[in-house]
Structures are given as C-alpha cells and as structure tokens.
Enzyme design. Structure first.
Site: not given
Ligand code: ARG
Ligand code: ASP
Length: 716
Positions: A83, A219, A651
């Site tokens: 991502h 990921d 991330s």
């Molecule tokens: N929750 C994760 C972080 O804030 C990754 C999000 C990316 N993936 C998604 N399915 N939207 O950023």
């Molecule tokens: N998914 C998050 C990121 O993209 C990491 C988090 O918020 O724990 O940095």
C-alpha cells in the site's frame, strides 16, 4: 500520608507503561537501552544509531510521501508495503500491463522500472538545537514575536547545516516546542520498482480485513535505490548504478515466538498521547462521530455505484480505499476510547498532576489555572472545529467543489496575463486542468454525493455560519437541495466531459464566461468563506492549545522524575520496542499471535471478492512446497502481532529481532487498538507485521524471482 499514596498511584496510572513509546534513536543510550536489554535486545545503542559508524539507522528510510522502507541488500534493494508502493505501481500500470492486477517482477536489472517522482530519504544526523533555536528571545516578547524569532533562527540553522553539501536539513519541534531537533538528510531520486505481488496478494482482504486481526495479506513491494557513480543521489539516468548502502538488514529465517523481543524502526506520523480530558471529550463526542458519519454517507453512495458498474468501480477503488481507511480507523478509535473510559482516565491524570505539584506553592500557583484554561479554550474551539469538519469532510467530500475551486488561481493569473503583467498562468493552468475525459470522476456519482452532502450540511450548520452565496442559491431554489444540485450539475462546464472539452479548447478566450460558471462560483465562494472565517480562527486556537500543551508537557517532564517521556510522533525517525504478543479482543475470546497460509486459503473459500486469489497461489499451497520458509511445524506463517507502539507512517517499517535481523515489515494495527494514537494500552494495542518468510516465499516460489535472494544476507 494520603498524598504519598496518591503520588505512588500517579506513577502507575499517569505515564508510559512497558512497550509504550516512540523513542528518539539518538537518545536510546541515555533513556532506553537498559529496558531494551531487559527485554532481550542483544546489541548496543550505537548499533541502532551512530553518526560515526554504520548503524541500523542507515538502512531505514522515508519512502515517498509518508511511509517507511528498509534496505535489505548491499545493492540498494529496499522493502516496503504494497500500500506504500501502490501509487507508484498504479502509475506504471496500463490496461495492457496492469501491474496492480498481475503483479510485476524484474528478472534482471534492465527490467527494473523507474518511478518518476518517488524519493527515498535517509537520516544522516540528528542534533539537539533547542538552545540555538531559543537564542535572542527576550522574556518581554509577545507570543507572536517569539514565534517569528524562533522561525528566523530555524531558517538560519537549517541553511547552516545544509551549506553547500548535497544534504538537506530541517528542524522540528518536540514536546510541543519545549525542544527542537535538527535532521540532516540525504534524498535519493532514482528509485525503481523491482517487484510487487498482485493486488490479490498484496491487498488480500481488502477493506474487509483492513485494521483487523487475524490478517492474511502480503502487504509488500520491493524497489531499488540508484545513485550516480560516486554513490550519491542523482536524478534518473540510464548510467546510474545500484546504491551501495552504509548498512543493510540481514534477514532471519529462524522465525519468532510469543514473547520474543521486537523493535520497529521507522517514521511514525502523528500521535497525541498527552491530550487532556477536554480534547478527548471533543474527539469522542464530536469530531470522530461527525467525520465517521459523513464518510459513511459518502462510502455508501460510492459502494452502490461501484457495485453497479465496473467502470465506476475502477474509477473509484483507490479513492474509496483512502476514504474507507480513516473512516474505519476513527470508528475503532472512538469505540476503543469509550470502552477504556479515556475521558475519566485523563481527568484522573490531571487531578493527579495537580496533586503532585501542590506540594510546592510556587508550582501550585504556576499550574493553578492550566486545566481551567484548557477547558475554556476547548469550549470556544468546539463550534469552530465542527464547522471545519463540515468543510473538509462534507463540502470538500464533493469532488466538483474541490477541483473547480482550484481554478481561483487560474483565473487570477490569467487576469495578470491579460493585463500584460508578470504571471504564472501557463504553469498554473497546466497543473490545474484535469485530463478530459475525466480519468477518475463520474458526474452522476458526484451529483449523488453532492446532494447527500448538501442535505447534511444544511441540516447541521446554522444559516448564520453558511457561506453567503450558498445561502442565496438555496433561497433561489426555495431551500430545495436536490433542485440546487441538479442546477449545478446540469449547467456547469467543470463536471461534464463534453462541456469541459469545449471549455478547455477556448479557455483563455472565453474565460470571463467560465468564471461565471455556477459550480465554480459556488465552490470558490465556499473556499473563500472558509479561508476568511473558520480557518484563521482554527489556526488561532491551535496555537493556543499548543501553548497550553507546551506548559503541561514541561510540567510533566519536570515534576514526574520517575518517568521517561517520549515526544509525540511527528514524522521523524523513532524506535518502538516491545515483543511478539497476542491479545484478547473481548471477553472469552483469545487471538493467536500469528496467522498462516491455511487461513488465507480458508478465507478464499468463502468466495467473497476481497478474498480472491489467483489459482497459482492455491496450487502452490496444495504442493506444500514451503522449503526454508516454513515454521518448525511445517506451516507457512503470514503475519504476526506485536506490542510495538506504532502509527500511520510506520507502514513499511522494518521489524527487527534481538540480534538486529529483519523478521518482518510493519503494515497495520488491530481494530481494538486504533486508539493508540491518543492512549496506548499495552493489553490490547497491537501492531501487525508481515512475516519476512512469507515475503521471501512469494518472491521465490510464487514469483520465481528467487535470484534476488542472492543479494540478501539470510540467517538460517
Ligand atoms: N490501515 C492501513 C494503514 O493505515 C493500510 C491501509 C491500506 N489498505 C486498505 N485496504 N485500504 O494505513
Ligand atoms: N497502515 C498504517 C500506515 O500506512 C500503519 C498504522 O496506522 O498502524 O502507516
């Protein structure tokens, strides 16, 4: 006696418990190394951060706009999240070569794909410049004078640090401006995509699994840093060569067990751990519910349209993911903070703080009004914050408003041009004009969003606060939002492919006409309204709050001697240490600390779209050819959870074992723990990590790019 009991109690409840904290790497030796060793860490603080010798910090980088990446080979190979690489991968993809859908692996150097605009930044040095930043600041200065003196000092110090080197430098405030640190950085600009799994693996679980444990997505994506022949940063050039890093992480294939030491080294974006009860109250009872409610409305409309039509689905997937990500995060945060009684806990901490300083009359006097001031400030701030949220999440959720208002600059530059004055019209026009036909915009979907957003706006914002032009347009349409929206979408050239094409073919000539476009008129008047009224006031209160937080923070640091305080995250390099840990999400339920490919296949069997994988993955699973990547019991693990304190920006961060070897890549947090940005709780706040053995299995067995492993240092 009573006081003493309360003070002892304070030490338990007020401050960072084990595993909480995002520590500054240059202060590890002074603050954390003994705790880390107690937790199993086997190396020295100097191996984490040193300015004289190669250390881990030389293998940790800011990736793109807001992620972290780590160097994993002596040839500049870097690992980050899927991502995090997403927009670069999407940018390289075409309908014929859809790397998001199919994945991509370079099988030799020439096949590595340059990513225009992508950068990777290393930290060369971190210096405490607090004294210098405060130089020549007189006690008689007003807050504004102080501020501008500080900014002037910062400018001088940054320029001095940069001098004529190829390095850059920036200074950031820490502990709400009680301290300042200088970062000298080196930014590489020739970054190439080496490989990525298909989205069905990299984003397996989609929005369904986002922020959720148990998790099964790989990921990750891999890139390579290129430098000039002198190993220095250079713009893209065919003659560039792979960068030789100062340090690269060895990779452990030995696996992890519950309780093992883990360390996350990366660039966490923003936390607010020292907020008062008044701020948390505002967050739980106003800000989060407003933002979540508005996003939910938008997502429902997008979802319905995306399900109906594949073209729309493709147009909006990335946008949907963006809106959905923080929608889900804020919902979780709200529930978590409520469930853990955060407001009352904060209140108790505030009372404990006052008790602690009450022993000294001077201090008691100093802090007497602190929380009264906080309360007053937040009471005044709340209605403004509501208006601000309705601007950013409601009105600016309408894409037509956002992009047509951007033409304010275009029209004003054009006026300069037509008057024969110096102007930037050509550049501004080129940067603002969208591609026609619109690439990722569907007029009818946006019309629906506009109707819903305006309806909500009118129902929630008092008339006196409304932008005047919006109010008069509503009056013209007898208060009928639907009629007003239809009028805008039926008549504007900014939202219609045919009309926009015509407009951009004679824009300069007929600009006076387009400047009276109803969508443009409304959107630009809304923007100007907020820029004149709400935004400056928000800025004013943000500064007030920051000043109060600065006093509170200083009070905590100076008075609570038994505790170490870490500064809130601010997108600078930090170390979080903890351990591999499981948790209990609710009564009677316990989660394991790891997942395996078996669970991925089980999810796939549900037939749900988010769990689709290509047949190749199932075939490989059935062959059980896990080789050196299998765990002791023969299972192939995918992800694990840890107690490391992380946030957005972490991330892609390397997750490191006690020996300084890479064991995984950080990529998310658990639903129950999304409140950790405001109040970390070691019992159930968990970071989610992709096990590096699964990463390598995908590279080697799934993608057939095992040749890359030759440049890595594998610890077996
Ligand atoms: N929750 C994760 C972080 O804030 C990754 C999000 C990316 N993936 C998604 N399915 N939207 O950023
Ligand atoms: N998914 C998050 C990121 O993209 C990491 C988090 O918020 O724990 O940095």
């Amino acid at each position: 006696m009573k006081n003493r009991i309360i003070i002892l109690f304070t030490l338990v409840s007020l401050f960072a418990k084990a595993d909480e904290g995002m520590w500054m790497p240059q202060l590890i030796q002074a603050l954390n190394i003994s705790d880390m060793k107690k937790n199993g860490f086997k190396l020295t603080a100097e191996q984490i951060y040193s300015i004289n010798k190669a250390s881990m910090k030389d293998a940790v980088a800011i990736f793109g706009g807001g992620c972290t990446a780590e160097v994993i080979s002596t040839k500049g190979l870097i690992l980050t999240n899927h991502h995090c690489g997403f927009s670069s991968i999407a940018g390289l993809s075409t309908v014929q070569n859809d790397y998001l859908k199919n994945g991509y692996w370079a099988m030799k150097a020439e096949e590595e794909l340059p990513c225009p605009g992508l950068t990777v930044t290393f930290i060369k040095r971190i210096d405490d410049v607090t004294t210098k930043v405060f130089e020549n600041i007189k006690p008689t200065f007003s807050e504004i004078q102080k501020d501008s003196a500080i900014q002037a000092n910062i400018k001088v110090l940054e320029a001095l640090a940069k001098k004529d080197s190829h390095f850059d430098a920036f200074i950031r405030p820490f502990y709400y401006g009680n301290e300042y640190y200088l970062f000298v950085i080196e930014t590489f600009k020739d970054i190439r995509l080496v490989g990525t799994p298909p989205e069905s693996i990299g984003k397996f679980g989609g929005e369904t699994d986002n922020w959720v444990w148990p998790r099964h997505n790989a990921d990750f994506s891999m890139f390579r840093i290129y430098s000039n022949k002198e190993n220095k940063p250079a713009d893209f050039n065919n003659g560039n060569i792979p960068y030789v890093p100062i340090h690269s992480f060895p990779i452990s294939l030995k696996g992890i067990e519950k309780g093992d030491f883990t360390m996350v080294y990366g660039f966490p974006g923003k936390t607010q751990e020292y907020l008062t009860s008044y701020a948390v109250d505002l967050l739980i009872n106003q800000q989060d519910p407003i933002r979540v409610g508005l996003r939910e409305k938008r997502l429902n409309i997008l979802d319905a349209d995306m399900k109906k039509n594949d073209t729309i689905r493709l147009m909006y997937t990335a946008k949907y993911a963006g809106v959905a990500n923080y929608y889900k995060k804020w919902s979780g945060e709200m529930i978590g903070l409520e469930k853990s009684d955060a407001i009352n806990k904060k209140k108790k901490q505030e009372a404990e703080f006052l008790t602690l300083v009450s022993a000294d009359p001077k201090k008691a006097e100093l802090y007497k009004n602190l929380f009264i001031e906080f309360k007053r400030t937040y009471t005044e701030y709340a209605p403004l914050s509501k208006q601000f949220d309705y601007f950013t999440e409601c009105l600016w959720g309408v894409e037509a408003f956002k992009f047509s208002s951007a033409f304010i600059n275009v029209f004003s530059e054009l006026k300069l041009k037509q008057q024969g004055k110096e102007n930037k019209f050509d550049a501004v026009y080129k940067a603002t004009k969208p591609a026609i036909p619109f690439k990722n915009f569907n007029k009818e979907t946006d019309r629906k969003i506009c109707k819903a957003m305006l309806e909500t706006y009118v129902a929630n914002i008092d008339r006196e606060f409304m932008p005047r032009f919006l109010d008069s347009l509503l009056t013209v349409h007898n208060g009928n939002v639907i009629a007003l929206t239809d009028f805008l979408y039926n008549n504007s050239s900014f939202v219609d492919n045919e009309k926009a094409k015509a407009m951009f073919s004679d824009f300069e000539k007929n600009a006076a006409l387009y400047e009276r476009d109803p969508m443009y008129l409304l959107a630009s008047s809304i923007l100007v309204h907020y820029q004149k009224t709400v935004i400056p006031q928000i800025g004013y209160y943000d500064r007030q709050i920051n000043e109060l937080q600065k006093v509170y923070m200083k009070g905590l640091i100076e008075n609570v001697k038994t505790k170490k305080f870490y500064p809130d995250a601010n997108s600078t390099l930090r170390v979080s240490f903890g351990k591999v840990a499981d948790y209990q999400p609710r009564d009677g339920v316990a989660y394991l600390h790891y997942t395996t490919i078996d669970g991925m296949v089980d999810k796939n069997k549900t037939g749900l779209e988010d769990f689709y994988v290509k047949p190749r993955l199932i075939e490989l699973f059935e062959k059980k050819d896990f080789g050196q990547y299998a765990d002791k019991n023969g299972k192939l693990r995918i992800a694990f959870t840890g107690s490391n304190h992380t946030t957005g920006g972490n991330s892609g961060s390397p997750v490191i074992n006690a020996n300084g070897e890479l064991i995984g890549t950080n990529f998310d947090r658990n639903w129950e723990g999304t409140m950790s940005d405001v109040m970390y709780n070691g019992d159930f706040c968990r970071n989610i990590v992709l096990d590096v053995r699964f990463t390598l299995w995908i590279v080697d067995k799934y993608a057939g790019a095992g040749y890359l492993l030759n440049e890595m240092k594998l610890i077996k």
